[in-house]
Design an enzyme around this catalytic site. Structure first.
Site, short mmCIF file in Angstrom:
data_model
loop_
_atom_site.label_atom_id
_atom_site.label_comp_id
_atom_site.label_asym_id
_atom_site.label_seq_id
_atom_site.Cartn_x
_atom_site.Cartn_y
_atom_site.Cartn_z
CE LYS A 52 79.90 17.95 -60.85
NZ LYS A 52 79.62 18.34 -62.66
CG ASP B 52 79.43 15.55 -67.43
OD1 ASP B 52 80.23 15.43 -66.96
OD2 ASP B 52 78.53 16.52 -67.64
CG MET C 110 69.11 16.39 -61.72
SD MET C 110 70.06 17.92 -61.46
CE MET C 110 69.61 19.66 -62.18
N1 SAH Z 1 72.74 19.19 -69.93
C1 SAH Z 1 71.32 18.45 -68.78
C2 SAH Z 1 71.14 18.54 -68.31
C3 SAH Z 1 72.21 17.59 -67.38
S1 SAH Z 1 71.11 17.53 -66.09
C4 SAH Z 1 70.53 18.80 -70.30
O1 SAH Z 1 69.98 19.95 -71.01
O2 SAH Z 1 69.55 18.16 -70.75
C5 SAH Z 1 70.71 15.87 -65.90
C6 SAH Z 1 69.40 15.70 -66.36
O3 SAH Z 1 68.62 15.50 -67.82
C7 SAH Z 1 69.06 14.05 -65.14
O4 SAH Z 1 68.57 13.96 -64.26
C8 SAH Z 1 67.24 14.21 -66.68
O5 SAH Z 1 66.48 14.92 -66.06
C9 SAH Z 1 67.66 15.07 -67.98
N2 SAH Z 1 68.01 14.57 -68.48
C10 SAH Z 1 69.79 14.26 -69.26
N3 SAH Z 1 69.52 13.05 -70.38
C11 SAH Z 1 68.14 12.43 -70.35
C12 SAH Z 1 67.49 11.30 -71.11
N4 SAH Z 1 68.34 10.75 -72.30
N5 SAH Z 1 66.20 11.59 -70.62
C13 SAH Z 1 65.53 12.05 -69.72
N6 SAH Z 1 65.52 12.79 -69.60
C14 SAH Z 1 67.17 13.22 -68.89
#
Ligand code: SAH
Length: 482
Positions: free
Chosen positions: A276, A254, A389
């Protein structure tokens, strides 16, 4: 061309020590270290220690070593295949070394290379597989560093896999012609289904998979690993994720997975970015599902790399369903989810004794319509809420929670780019949360944590959310004045 200086002065060999006598002479830490090392082998160990220090004495009593509690004499070395002079005293070790040499027994004296016939390597033990690292006595720290790196690369189940391989060797030689077919079988054996089954402790399944490989003789099956890449920092990847990345033919990732993490993969692996990011979907979910199935059918080893944990807002459910329907084998490797990384950055206890004992993973995007989703009630009853998100819907989340009865003073922590060097931390209350939606300079992913437990975080490194809103307002006013 090999120059003189690239020649080894100490040549590595693996010596048979099964049931052979190995003698260690010494009372202290040096002797204990050698005894520990040797107890990884099946040698019969004799420790000559007339006045063992407490740690050595207790080690001997709990291990199957023979303790000779007498003043050292040359006869103690009789019949040994190896001798270790480990008294810590130079003159004494020299005596032991000379006695051993007089009897033609190879000797090692701790920290005295000039008294050594051989050196002990740093070892990575996956018996019967062993990796030995030697520096000819020059760099014990260097060999430990190399040891740690190799240790990380090799699955803990590698020894069991090698043992299983031994039981298939004869059949493989009988059934498969020498050359390509046999090589392909062993490649699949060591990197395919049998290895995967053993990694998760399934011995019988590993055996079955190996038997099937042997009889089928067809092209290797593909395999897809849905792997959590963690929140962004490369060293928050799991060891298993790293190992799979090293074995991958194709890495499908991704946009949120940083280049540095993708770069941990095998250098000649094919890399496919499937986008995405909000607003620029480069491939639809259906196209991604088809891509994974197609690669699996081609017999590829695929790592499907997803940010955070693959099972948290990662649409892994749909990918797994597609793989199941197509009968392509797959596995899931967990990762550090963004909520955990954000909490760590904030030193924020997600559960807090007497304050919060449950936790909600949610996204602001299920707020459409007039009713508060179920997690709203949990928030009101004290759960810590992690909003994924949630930036663009921050105002709605805040309004709904307050409407439903959550105090506007409830603490909120926001982290942009959790775990990364350029992370930013903000704190405030639910009443401040709408500020987030209007903050266009936050271009990285944002995690919002809400709840009473948030009050237990460390706010020393965070900026107030509200001040940001005022900051924006102040600039607007200035502009109007001008
Ligand atoms: N599978 C991922 C989430 C994917 S949805 C997980 O478990 O973290 C994507 C969302 O994850 C983003 O919109 C944000 O809210 C969060 N996210 C992912 N990486 C991040 C990071 N380094 N810092 C803060 N939020 C993060």
């Amino acid at each position: 061309m090999m120059s003189e200086t690239t020649k080894l002065n100490a040549f590595p060999v693996f010596m048979r020590v099964e049931n052979a006598l190995v003698v260690v002479v010494g009372n202290g830490d040096e002797a204990l270290a050698k005894a520990r090392l040797l107890s990884q082998s099946s040698a019969s160990l004799k420790i000559v220690a007339d006045a063992p220090e407490a740690a050595l004495a207790s080690w001997i009593s709990s291990h199957s070593a023979t303790h000779v509690e007498e003043a050292y004499a040359p006869r103690h070395l009789e019949g040994a295949v190896l001798v270790f002079a480990a008294s810590g005293d130079e003159a004494f070790d020299r005596r032991v070394s000379e006695d051993a040499r007089a009897k033609n027994i190879p000797v090692n004296a701790v920290d005295r290379p000039e008294l050594c016939d051989f050196f002990t390597p740093a070892i990575v033990n996956r018996a019967p597989v062993c990796v030995a690292i030697g520096t000819e006595g020059a760099g014990p720290v260097l060999s430990q560093l190399i040891r740690a790196k190799i240790d990380r690369m090799l699955a803990p189940s590698l020894g069991a896999l090698a043992t299983l391989a031994n039981t298939f060797r004869e059949a493989a030689e009988r059934l498969l012609p020498k050359g390509h077919a046999r090589r392909r079988f062993w490649n699949e054996f060591f990197e395919g289904a049998p290895a995967r089954e053993l990694e998760i402790g399934h011995f019988a399944e590993a055996q079955e998979a190996a038997a099937e490989l042997l009889l089928r003789r067809s092209a290797a099956d593909g395999h897809v690993a849905l792997v959590g890449a963690g929140p962004g920092a490369e060293d928050l990847l799991t060891l298993r994720a790293q190992r799979l990345l090293m074995q991958a033919d194709v890495i499908v990732h991704d946009a949120l997975v940083p280049e540095a993490v993708v770069a941990m993969g095998r250098r000649d692996a094919e890399r496919l970015a499937v986008g995405k990011r909000k607003g620029c979907h480069s491939k639809s979910q259906a196209e991604i599902n088809d891509l994974l199935v197609g690669l699996g059918r081609q017999g590829k080893k695929v790592v499907r790399l997803k940010s955070g944990d693959p099972l948290v807002f990662g649409r892994a459910g749909e990918e797994m369903q597609a793989l199941r329907d197509a009968e392509i084998s797959y596995e899931v490797v967990p990762g550090v989810t963004a909520a955990f990384a954000a909490a760590a950055d904030f030193e924020l206890p997600l559960t807090l004794r007497g304050v919060a004992s449950s936790m909600v993973f949610t996204t602001g995007h299920d707020l459409k319509g007039g009713t508060l989703p179920d997690w709203g009630k949990l928030a009101i009853s004290g759960a810590t809420v992690a909003v994924y998100m949630g930036r663009s819907v921050a105002a709605e989340v805040a309004a709904r929670l307050i409407e439903a009865g959550l105090s506007p003073d409830t603490a909120v922590a926001v982290v942009e780019n959790a775990s990364l060097g350029d992370r930013r931390l903000f704190h405030g209350t639910i009443a401040d949360l709408p500020a987030l939606g209007s903050r266009d300079e936050l271009t990285g992913p944002v995690m919002t944590l809400i709840g009473d437990a948030v009050a237990g975080a460390n706010f020393a490194k965070s900026e107030p959310l509200a001040a940001l809103e005022r900051g924006v307002a102040a600039i607007e006013i200035q502009e109007t004045d001008a």
